[in-house]
Design a protein around this motif. Sequence first.
Motif, short mmCIF file in Angstrom:
data_model
loop_
_atom_site.label_atom_id
_atom_site.label_comp_id
_atom_site.label_asym_id
_atom_site.label_seq_id
_atom_site.Cartn_x
_atom_site.Cartn_y
_atom_site.Cartn_z
N THR A 138 0.84 -1.20 0.00
CA THR A 138 0.00 0.00 0.00
C THR A 138 0.88 1.25 0.00
O THR A 138 0.51 2.28 -0.57
CB THR A 138 -0.96 0.02 1.20
N ALA A 168 -0.02 -5.32 -8.50
CA ALA A 168 -1.48 -5.45 -8.55
C ALA A 168 -2.17 -4.36 -7.72
O ALA A 168 -3.19 -3.81 -8.13
CB ALA A 168 -1.89 -6.83 -8.04
N VAL A 169 -1.62 -4.03 -6.57
CA VAL A 169 -2.22 -2.99 -5.73
C VAL A 169 -2.14 -1.64 -6.45
O VAL A 169 -3.11 -0.89 -6.50
CB VAL A 169 -1.51 -2.90 -4.36
N THR A 172 -4.75 -1.63 -9.19
CA THR A 172 -6.12 -1.46 -8.69
C THR A 172 -6.39 0.00 -8.33
O THR A 172 -7.38 0.59 -8.76
CB THR A 172 -6.36 -2.32 -7.43
N ILE A 173 -5.50 0.60 -7.56
CA ILE A 173 -5.70 1.99 -7.13
C ILE A 173 -5.70 2.91 -8.35
O ILE A 173 -6.53 3.81 -8.46
CB ILE A 173 -4.60 2.42 -6.15
N ARG A 175 -6.41 2.24 -11.48
CA ARG A 175 -7.60 2.06 -12.33
C ARG A 175 -8.78 2.84 -11.79
O ARG A 175 -9.52 3.48 -12.52
CB ARG A 175 -7.92 0.57 -12.39
N TYR A 176 -8.96 2.79 -10.48
CA TYR A 176 -10.15 3.42 -9.91
C TYR A 176 -9.94 4.88 -9.53
O TYR A 176 -10.89 5.57 -9.22
CB TYR A 176 -10.67 2.60 -8.73
N SER A 177 -8.70 5.34 -9.57
CA SER A 177 -8.50 6.77 -9.31
C SER A 177 -8.21 7.53 -10.59
O SER A 177 -7.91 8.72 -10.57
CB SER A 177 -7.36 6.98 -8.30
N ASN A 322 -6.62 8.67 1.83
CA ASN A 322 -7.72 8.47 2.80
C ASN A 322 -7.22 7.78 4.08
O ASN A 322 -8.00 7.41 4.93
CB ASN A 322 -8.87 7.67 2.17
N GLU B 206 -13.13 0.93 3.64
CA GLU B 206 -14.00 1.86 2.91
C GLU B 206 -13.62 1.86 1.44
O GLU B 206 -14.47 1.83 0.56
CB GLU B 206 -13.84 3.28 3.46
N LEU B 207 -12.32 1.90 1.20
CA LEU B 207 -11.82 1.88 -0.17
C LEU B 207 -12.32 0.62 -0.87
O LEU B 207 -12.83 0.66 -1.98
CB LEU B 207 -10.29 1.91 -0.15
N VAL B 211 -14.78 0.56 -4.04
CA VAL B 211 -14.29 0.00 -5.30
C VAL B 211 -15.23 -1.09 -5.78
O VAL B 211 -15.52 -1.19 -6.98
CB VAL B 211 -12.85 -0.52 -5.17
N ARG B 214 -17.99 0.64 -7.43
CA ARG B 214 -17.58 1.11 -8.77
C ARG B 214 -17.58 -0.04 -9.75
O ARG B 214 -18.05 0.06 -10.88
CB ARG B 214 -16.15 1.67 -8.71
N ALA B 215 -17.00 -1.17 -9.32
CA ALA B 215 -16.89 -2.33 -10.21
C ALA B 215 -18.28 -2.82 -10.61
O ALA B 215 -18.52 -3.17 -11.77
CB ALA B 215 -16.10 -3.44 -9.51
N GLU B 218 -19.72 -0.42 -13.14
CA GLU B 218 -19.08 -0.58 -14.45
C GLU B 218 -19.58 -1.82 -15.15
O GLU B 218 -19.78 -1.83 -16.36
CB GLU B 218 -17.56 -0.63 -14.29
N LEU B 246 -11.32 7.97 -5.32
CA LEU B 246 -11.82 7.13 -6.40
C LEU B 246 -12.46 7.94 -7.51
O LEU B 246 -13.12 7.39 -8.38
CB LEU B 246 -12.82 6.11 -5.84
N GLY B 247 -12.31 9.24 -7.45
CA GLY B 247 -12.81 10.08 -8.53
C GLY B 247 -14.28 10.40 -8.43
O GLY B 247 -14.87 10.93 -9.37
N PHE B 390 -12.17 -7.64 -8.27
CA PHE B 390 -11.54 -6.45 -8.80
C PHE B 390 -10.05 -6.36 -8.58
O PHE B 390 -9.46 -5.32 -8.78
CB PHE B 390 -12.24 -5.17 -8.31
N GLY B 391 -9.40 -7.42 -8.23
CA GLY B 391 -7.96 -7.34 -8.08
C GLY B 391 -7.57 -7.16 -6.64
O GLY B 391 -8.37 -7.32 -5.73
N ARG B 392 -6.31 -6.82 -6.40
CA ARG B 392 -5.80 -6.75 -5.04
C ARG B 392 -5.81 -5.36 -4.47
O ARG B 392 -5.62 -4.38 -5.18
CB ARG B 392 -4.34 -7.19 -5.03
N LEU B 393 -6.02 -5.31 -3.13
CA LEU B 393 -5.86 -4.05 -2.41
C LEU B 393 -4.61 -4.08 -1.55
O LEU B 393 -4.23 -3.06 -0.98
CB LEU B 393 -7.06 -3.80 -1.51
#
Lengths: 447, 563, 125
Positions: A138, A168-169, A172-173, A175-177, A322, B206-207, B211, B214-215, B218, B246-247, B390-393
Motif C-alpha cells: 500500500t 497489482a495494488v 487497482t488503485i 484504475r479506480y482513481s 484516505n 472503505e476503499l 471500489v 464502482r466495479a 461498471e 476514487l474520482g 476487482f484485483g488486489r488491495l
Amino acid sequence: MRYLPHTDSDRRAMLAEVGVRDSDALFADVPDGKLLSELPALPRHQSEMAVERALSALASKNVPASAVPFFAGCGAYKHHVPATVDHIIQRSEFMTAYTPYQPEIAQGTLQYLFEFQSQVAALTGMEVANASMYDGSTAAAEAVLMAHRLTKRKKAVIAGGLHPHYRAVIETISRYSGHEVTALPADPEKTFEAECDGDTSCVVVQMPDVFGRVHDLGTLAVKVHAAGALMVVAVTEAVSFGALKSPGAMGADIVIAEGQSIGNGLNFGGPYVGLFATRNKFVRQMPGRLCGQTVDRDGRRGFVLTLSTREQHIRREKATSNICTNSGLCALAFTAHMTLLGEAGLRKLAALNHAAAVALARALSKVAGVQIITPHFFNEFTIKTPMPGEQVINRLADRTIIGGVPASRLWPDDKALANLIVVAATEVTREDDIAAYRAALNEVLDG
Amino acid sequence: MGKMPINFPAVRSDAATGQTFTGNRGLAIEEPLIFEIGSPETSGVDFEDPLSPGGEGVFGVPSPSKLALPSLQLQETASASGCGREKDRMRGDFSGNRLGGLERREPIGLPGLSEPEAIRHYLRLSQKNYSIDSGIFPLGSCTMKHNPRLNEKMARLPGFADIHPLQPEKTVQGALALMEELSRWLLELTGMQAVALSPKAGAHGELCGMVAIRAALEARGEGADRRIVLVPDSAHGTNPATAALLGFIVRRVKAGENGTVSVEAVREKLGPDVAAMMLTNPNTCGLFERDIVEIAAALHKAGAYLYCDGANFNAIAGKVRPGELGVDAMHINLHKTFSTPHGGGGPGAGPVVLSEALAPFAPLPYVVKEGQSYRLVEHQSGAGAQEKAFGRLTAFHGQMGMFVRALAYMMSHGADGIRQASEDAVLNANYVRACLRDVLSQPFGDKPCMHEVLFDDHFLRGTGISTLDFAKALIDEGFHPMTVYFPLVTSGAMLVEPTESESKQSLDQFIAAIRDLAEAAKAGDTKRFANAPRFAPRTRLDETRAAREPVLTYSEPLPRAAE
Amino acid sequence: MAQVKYTKDHEYIIVQDGTGTVGITNYAQDKLGDVTFVEVPANGKTVKKGDAAGVVESVKAASDVYSPVSGTIVEVNTALPDKPELINQDAEGSAWLFKITLSDASELDGLMDRDAYLAYAKEQG
C-alpha cells in the motif's frame, strides 16, 4: 462473562438512573422488526480453556517456519526476533494506547515514532520518513499517487522486477482513481530497465528485485530524472539496508519498503509495517502520519503529530490520501529491534544473511539440473529446475522442507517462468538445513 | 569520557512544584532519544559464531581468522560521525561476496543499545502514555474497549505467528480454516452474503467497499454516468476522502434538527448520476439512523448502493443485522468492535461484508472450501476464480494476526456475550448522559443515544473556556479526554463513548470529575483550564511551531564511543 | 479611487485602476488560528471567479482561497511562504496573497461591501 464488569444489580441501578425499564427501550429507534429477537446462530460464550483448545487445534494444522528447513521469501522473511522486542510491544501503555492525538499523555508513542522516522530516513538514505504505512504494497501505491501529484502527470511505469502483489495494488488503485500504469513484463534479466517520457510521473523499481537480484540504479535514475519523472524504489527485505548502497544514494526520490523483517514475525502476511521516505522538499505531499519535535510551555522538548492538514480528518475530500492510521505497534517492534541491533549489529546481521545465501547457492548449484540464474543477490536468488517449480516445491513439502516460492505462485500464466523458484536464506538458516535441502532436491529431481 | 549525562532545561513552573537536578520527579523519569544515549557499535543482539569446531566457517566457507565473518569492508571514509572505530571490528574477508559491488560503504547513522539499556529506554517511554489499561478512554467512535490477553497468547502460537503467506497451501490449512471461521462469524452477525478479509484498516475497508460499488456499476455499464456519492455532513473524514480518491464527487446531505438523515433529504439529492450513499449507522452523533431502511430502498430504486461505515457497530452487534436494513457494503473495524489492540495507532483490520449484489465484486484473494480442504484464490484466471473480482488491495492475504485475536474474542464472548456487550455499551453511554444532562449541553436535546453520547460547548458559553481547555483539564484529573471537535456539525463537540468495559464505579468516577469541571468552568475558575494540563508528562505543546518549522528526523551526529 | 469588496468565503479584494489585491480577512485568520503554511497561486495564471487560487493552512484547518473575480494574476506575495505568520499579523494589509487584473469589473457588483461583510461575519459566529 469475564470481559463485562456489570452485575445484574448494576444494570438495574443504571437503567433506573436512565429512566427506562429495560435495555431494549434504548433501541427504540431501530425500525420495526429489525431488532433481533433471537440470538445469532453462533456458539455461546466459552471459557479461556475451551477457546485455547479450539484455536490450538487449528494452529497445529499449520507448519511453522521454525519447525522445518525453511527457504521462502518473496516479500516476507523468516528472521530471529529478540525476546526483548516482543516483551516491549506487550507493555500495556504501548499496546492499548490510542493514536497520540493528546500529545501531553502520549509522549511515549510520539518519541518512539520520532526515533522510528529518524532510523528509516537513515536506512533509506533519504531526508525524511513518515510514521509508517499499513505495509510495503500500500505504501507503493501511495508513492505512485504522490508522484502524480508532484509531477502533475498521470502515468506510472512499473519495472519488471516489482513484486506482483505490489504491482497489482498499484494497478487497482490507479484504475479506480483514474491514472495509467505501464507494467513491464517479469523478465528476470530485464528487471532494472524502463522507458519513460513526458507523461511519466514515476518509475517504480524494486531493489533487490522479486527474483532477488541486486543492481545499481544510478543509470536508471539519470534516465528517469532526465524525463522529468521521479524514481520510486521499493525494498521488500529491510535487512538489505545493512548491506547494500542505500536507495537514496542511488538517486531515489521516494523510497518505500516492507519493514516486516525487522521486529515483526511472518504472521501469514499481516500485520506488517510499511516504510515511506522522501526528500524534504516533497514532505507536504507525503501521505501518512508524521511526528515532529517541538517544545511545551515549560520549554521542555516534546513531540507531536504534525503537518496534519494533509490528512483526511482535516482536508476530507482534498486529503493527500484516505489513510487514517499507521502501523504503530509494528513500527515499535521495528524501531526497538533496530535499536537493539544498532549499526554494527545490523551490518553483522546483513553479513550473516548474505553468507547464508552464498552458501545455499553454492550447495544448490551442485545439484544436477539446477541453475542459479541470479548473478548478484543479497539473501535471495532464483533457481531454474528441469521440472515445474510448483511440483518441486510440493514434493519438497512432502519431505518437510519449505523450499522457496515457485514463480508460478506469483505468475500463474507466464509459462516462461514456470520452472523458476525463488529461494531465500537468512541468519536462521543452518548448515544442516542447507544439507537437507540439497539432498531432498537431488531426490526430487531424480525421481 | 564516556556518555554525557543529558541535562534538561530547568522547568519554569510555580514554586510549589520545585525543580530537581535531573529534571525527573520521582517515578516520572525523563528519557532522551536513542541517538543521544546509543552508539553505532553497541548492540543488544548476539549472533552465532560462524565458526564450527572443525575450523571451517559454519557454511563451509573457510575463514582466515576467528572474527572474519564474510562481512562488509568499509573504506577509509570520513569518520566525522564517530563511526571510524567500527571499521576495525568489521573488516573481514570478502571472498564469496555476490553483492556485485553494491556494498554499503558510508556509515548509516544508527545508534545501538545493550539489552538492559533498551528495556529501560522503552519502559520509561511507556510510562508517559495513557492507555485503556490505565483507565477509561472515552473516545467517541473509537470503541476503546478492553484488549483481552488471551488474544495475544493465541496470536503468538507458532502455528499462526510463524507461517509464511506463500507456503504451500497444504501446510497452512489451519490458517485458512481460521479465516473461514472468522468469515462465518462476521456474516452471521451482519446478515450479509460475502466478506472481503484483506483490507488492512477501516479506511482501507472503505476503499474496498467503494471500489466494489464502482466495479458493480461498471459491470452494468453505468460507471461513467454515476459519479456522485452522497455523504452526510457528520461523516468521518475518511468517507469523503475515500470517495474523492476514487474520482467520485461528494454531494453533501444535511441531517435534520434531530441529528439524523431523513429519507426526504436523501430523495432530494438522488438522481441517475448517484452511485452510492455513505452512511454511518449508528451515526457519529451517537444516534441510530431511523430512516435507513427507507433510505436503502430509495437508493436501490434509483440504481445506487448503500455503503455503511461500520465504525459504530459496537452499538448493535448481536442486536441488529445491517444486511436486514438494506446495506450493500460495510466495513468492520476489528480493532474497535472486536477488541484487537489499537497499538498506539495501528495495526488495525477492516474486513468488508458485502450484499448479494456486490458479492461477485469482492477483491482478491479469498478462501474457498473444497470438500474437506481450503484453498486460496489469488488470481483472476484459474479454477474457481471469480471473474469479476476487482484485483488486489494489498499484498498477501490480510491481517492474520488480527483475525486470530478477533476470533478469540468472538469465541470467548459468544453470541450471548456479544449481544450483552452491545447492550452494556449502550447502557453505559446513556448512564453518562443521564448523569450529566443537567450540567452539560446536548445539541439535539436530551434523548436516548446509542453507544456514544454527544455534547456541545453551549454550556461553556460566556466562560471564556473552550472545549479544548475543558479536555486538557480532564487530563489533570487522570482521564484521557473524549473525542473533541468531531463531528464537525456540532460546535465544540465532545463525543463520549465509554464502551461496555467500564464498571459502574469507573463511570461514576468519570462523571463526578466532569461535573466538577463543568461547575468550575461556570464559576469562572479559568486558571484551572488555561494552564491545563499541569500534571501530565508535558504541558501543552507548541503545535504551531511544529508545523511552521518541522523537525521530523534527528540530525545531530551520533556521540563518539568511549575510548 | 480604491474600492474594497468581500466574498462569502472571507476573501477581500481592493480594486484600483482595474487591478485587485486579494487576501483573506481578519475574521478568517482569527478563525484559522496560527497560520503555518501558505501556498500562493502561480504568477501569470488566468482564473475564473470562484477558482481555487492558493491555500492557507493552520494547525487545525486548511482553507482554499478562491479568486473573487475572473482575470490574470500579475503578482504574488513571495514573502508569505517563508513567513506564514504575516497573515495572522496583518491579513488585510501587507499579507495580501496575489494581485489580479480584472477581466470583468461587473463581477464586483455581486460582492459585499464592508458593512455587509462585517454583519455577515458576525452572524457566522
